[in-house]
Design an enzyme around this catalytic site. Structure first.
Site, PDB file in Angstrom:
ATOM      1  N   CYS A 110       8.515  27.534  21.419  1.00 28.75           N
ATOM      2  CA  CYS A 110       7.458  26.728  22.015  1.00 28.75           C
ATOM      3  C   CYS A 110       8.062  25.936  23.160  1.00 28.75           C
ATOM      4  O   CYS A 110       8.970  25.133  22.939  1.00 28.75           O
ATOM      5  CB  CYS A 110       6.855  25.795  20.975  1.00 28.75           C
ATOM      6  SG  CYS A 110       5.571  24.722  21.646  1.00 28.75           S
ATOM      7  N   ASN A 128       5.110  31.942  18.678  1.00 29.79           N
ATOM      8  CA  ASN A 128       4.220  32.996  18.193  1.00 29.79           C
ATOM      9  C   ASN A 128       4.368  33.256  16.694  1.00 29.79           C
ATOM     10  O   ASN A 128       5.453  33.115  16.139  1.00 29.79           O
ATOM     11  CB  ASN A 128       4.553  34.312  18.909  1.00 29.79           C
ATOM     12  CG  ASN A 128       4.081  34.315  20.337  1.00 29.79           C
ATOM     13  OD1 ASN A 128       2.896  34.206  20.604  1.00 29.79           O
ATOM     14  ND2 ASN A 128       5.010  34.433  21.273  1.00 29.79           N
TER      15      ASN A 128
END
Lengths: 342, 301
Positions: A279, A288
């Site tokens: 992230c 993800n």
């Protein structure tokens, strides 16, 4: 709970149990009528859109050589995945990981029945993608003005205008376009995002010709509660069959959020092999959701995906070795630990 | 179909027992006591403190008497302890325990490998504990392991889970915690199992104890909530690996569970920040990274 021998990985029953769940050969026939997905109110089939090579690698620090990217995509092509997002025709100044977009596009094997969409942020990228052989493209909108400004340096409205150029050209060439809406459940800059705003942006993308709208929980802050509210608003504007969810697992909520979406009838789910892609807004945090973990859940629900979980784990193992990192997939972690996969 | 959700969920914190029991490093007694004291300040209503099992089997729990006697016992908070047999029960009560837990399993092979007897024999042992507990007015919580799969037997029938749960409930356990011991369950198998168990045990007496070894825990818990279960076990920082899959994770992290429940508007009474601080404390003491994704993520909404 008492001592247990560590030689458990040789336990045949455990491996057998896992093989059933992992769907190595054939999907297990539902033993119980109650286990049929329709009886649970769930779709019979869910399309998995694999975003590892693009969204995943884009958010990995290590630059991956072109031949490794091509090998990854080729391996993924053999797993049964119906759609694999290959690369992004964005300026290499912005996203160095995707600088080799042409070589990757030209270098991969194209398996029949598999879609290979690429990101195209504007008309220039679109033309470049087509020249390199792309037959499907994606455009990225956002439900947050601040995010749009910080990410692509323009307002939502301005970005929509750019995408309209792309969809117009795409229509002329019979190229399908997928639309993404980022920050569907929260924004790193604005915080809360209104479901109606998500619905509004989705509707704009759908009306200009995107065949599918992928709703992205970009920072993974969503929960089944906010997912439900957001989908209810969007479903008023877009038919269910044109919706997908793109959940990040930064707060561990992805599978619960995906389950909620599936319970509401959504039948397209984005995910990334080995959970590639951290992230960018939370250092060290995950991004993800892992394709392996999604498939494991869908298999357990009796939902067909057409994907061979073990083959995906092998592709995941390949790319993690190349990236010199541990997998983010819990299924892969557990399967390799128990010796179910070698 | 998306069901309604309970308005309140009771979170049963198992970190100090189930969590630590499955951690390699033996934790000093003062650290265990501090962990439990910190957890007591988070709003959690139930904190499983320790296990009165022989230290030969579980060295981590060898200090059970000291821990039980050393912790601050807050009014309104329950501190159950594991008692595998009458001897353990008596030691627990002598050390001040006011609630105990007993552990059954839905798998014959698992019971054999774990405590060297059959399910029937294990329930007979527990009968002694139940009797003594009844006389002492001590509530007993029952656990059923391997409800969604067994590392030895593989698939486990929902009917077997229901049978063992019913027996333990009839013996006098006020609550039955259904454990996905190896984390192989999915929302599909969770729903099927609960549907069968709920025919024998009222849903108000059921809890779920999900392991996150395959990343399925929160999705499984979500389905359980949709079916009316309103008690969920979890472990701060996701303490406790899986003894059956080396390097894999075990218990679901309490922080991640509370984050989800907050997002659903379900009341838990737990202060997530204080919980995260407690997780940070014990991970530092164990010199390990947290298994909680909520803790790992640094961006805030």
């Amino acid at each position: 709970m008492g001592t247990v021998p560590s030689a458990l990985k040789h336990c045949l029953s455990y491996q057998h149990l896992l093989k059933e769940q992992l769907w190595i050969a054939e999907p297990p026939a539902a033993a119980h009528p109650a286990q049929e997905p329709q009886a649970l109110g769930l779709p019979e089939y869910v399309k998995i859109v694999e975003v590892g090579p693009r969204d995943g690698l884009q958010n990995e620090k290590v630059i991956v050589p072109t031949d490794i990217k091509i090998e990854l995509i080729n391996q993924l092509s053999k797993t049964g995945l119906p759609a694999i997002e290959v690369t992004s025709f964005v300026s290499s100044k912005w996203v160095p990981q995707m600088a080799d977009h042409k070589e990757v596009m030209r270098g991969i094997e194209r398996h029949p029945g598999v879609q290979y969409p690429v990101l195209t942020p504007n008309l220039q990228g679109f033309h470049s993608a087509i020249a390199a052989g792309a037959t499907e493209v994606s455009v990225f909108g956002a439900a947050s003005e601040s995010f749009s400004k910080m990410n692509i340096n323009c307002s939502i409205e301005e970005s929509i205008e750019k995408f309209e150029e792309v969809t117009k050209s795409a229509r002329n060439m019979n190229i399908p376009v997928r639309g993404y809406v980022s920050c569907a459940l929260g924004c790193p800059y604005e915080g809360n995002v209104l479901p109606d705003k998500v619905a509004e942006v989705s509707k704009r993308l759908y009306s200009m010709g995107c065949y599918e709208i992928s709703l992205g929980d970009t920072i993974g802050v969503g929960t089944p509660g906010s997912m439900k509210k957001m989908l209810e608003a969007v479903m008023k504007e877009i038919p269910l069959s044109a919706l997908a969810v793109h959940c990040h697992d930064t707060y561990g909520q992805a599978l619960a959020n995906i389950l909620t979406a599936i319970q509401m009838g959504v039948a397209v789910v984005d995910s990334s092999v080995a959970g590639l892609g951290g992230c960018p807004y939370a250092k060290g945090a995950t991004g993800n959701v892992a394709t392996e973990d999604v498939i494991y859940m869908l298999n357990g629900l009796g939902i067909n995906t057409g994907v061979n979980l073990c083959a995906v784990m092998e592709a995941g193992n390949f790319i993690c070795t190349a990236l010199n990192k541990k997998t983010n997939s819990k299924v892969a972690q557990a399967s390799f630990s128990t010796g179910t996969i070698n | 179909a998306t069901g309604g959700y309970p308005k309140r969920v009771k979170v049963v914190e198992v970190g100090p027992r189930d969590g630590l029991q499955n951690e390699k490093n033996v934790v000093p007694t003062p650290v265990k006591i501090n962990l439990i004291n910190m957890l007591s300040e988070t709003g959690l209503q139930v904190i499983e403190a320790t296990s009165f099992v022989s230290p030969k089997w579980i060295p981590q729990m060898a200090d059970h008497t000291e821990v039980m006697q050393g912790i601050n016992k807050f009014p309104g908070i329950s501190y159950p302890v594991l008692t595998p047999n009458l001897k353990g029960f008596q030691a627990a009560v002598a050390a001040g325990a006011k609630e105990v837990s007993i552990f059954g399993a839905a798998s014959e092979l698992f019971t054999k490998k774990n405590i060297n007897c059959s399910i029937e024999e294990s329930l007979e042992r527990f009968d002694e504990v139940m009797k003594a507990a009844r006389e002492a007015s001590i509530p007993v919580r029952g656990y059923v392991s391997c409800v969604l799969g067994c590392p030895y037997e593989g698939k486990i029938s929902a009917a077997k889970v229901a049978e063992v749960s019913k027996k333990m409930y009839s013996m006098g356990c006020y609550e039955i915690s259904l454990g996905d011991t190896i984390g192989v369950g999915t929302p599909g198998s969770m729903k099927e199992m609960l549907a069968v168990v709920m025919k024998e045990v009222p849903v108000g007496a059921l809890a779920v104890h999900c392991h996150d070894t395959y990343g399925q825990a929160l999705a499984n818990i979500l389905v359980a909530l949709q079916m009316g279960v309103s008690v969920v076990d979890a472990s701060v920082a996701g303490l406790g690996g899986c003894p059956y899959a080396q390097g894999a994770s075990g218990n679901v992290a309490t922080e991640d569970l509370v984050y989800m429940l907050n997002g659903l508007g379900i009341h838990t009474g737990v202060d997530l920040q204080k919980l995260m601080d407690t997780g940070t404390f014990i991970c530092n003491a164990l010199n390990r990274k947290t298994n909680s994704k909520v803790s790992q993520a640094s961006c805030r909404l």
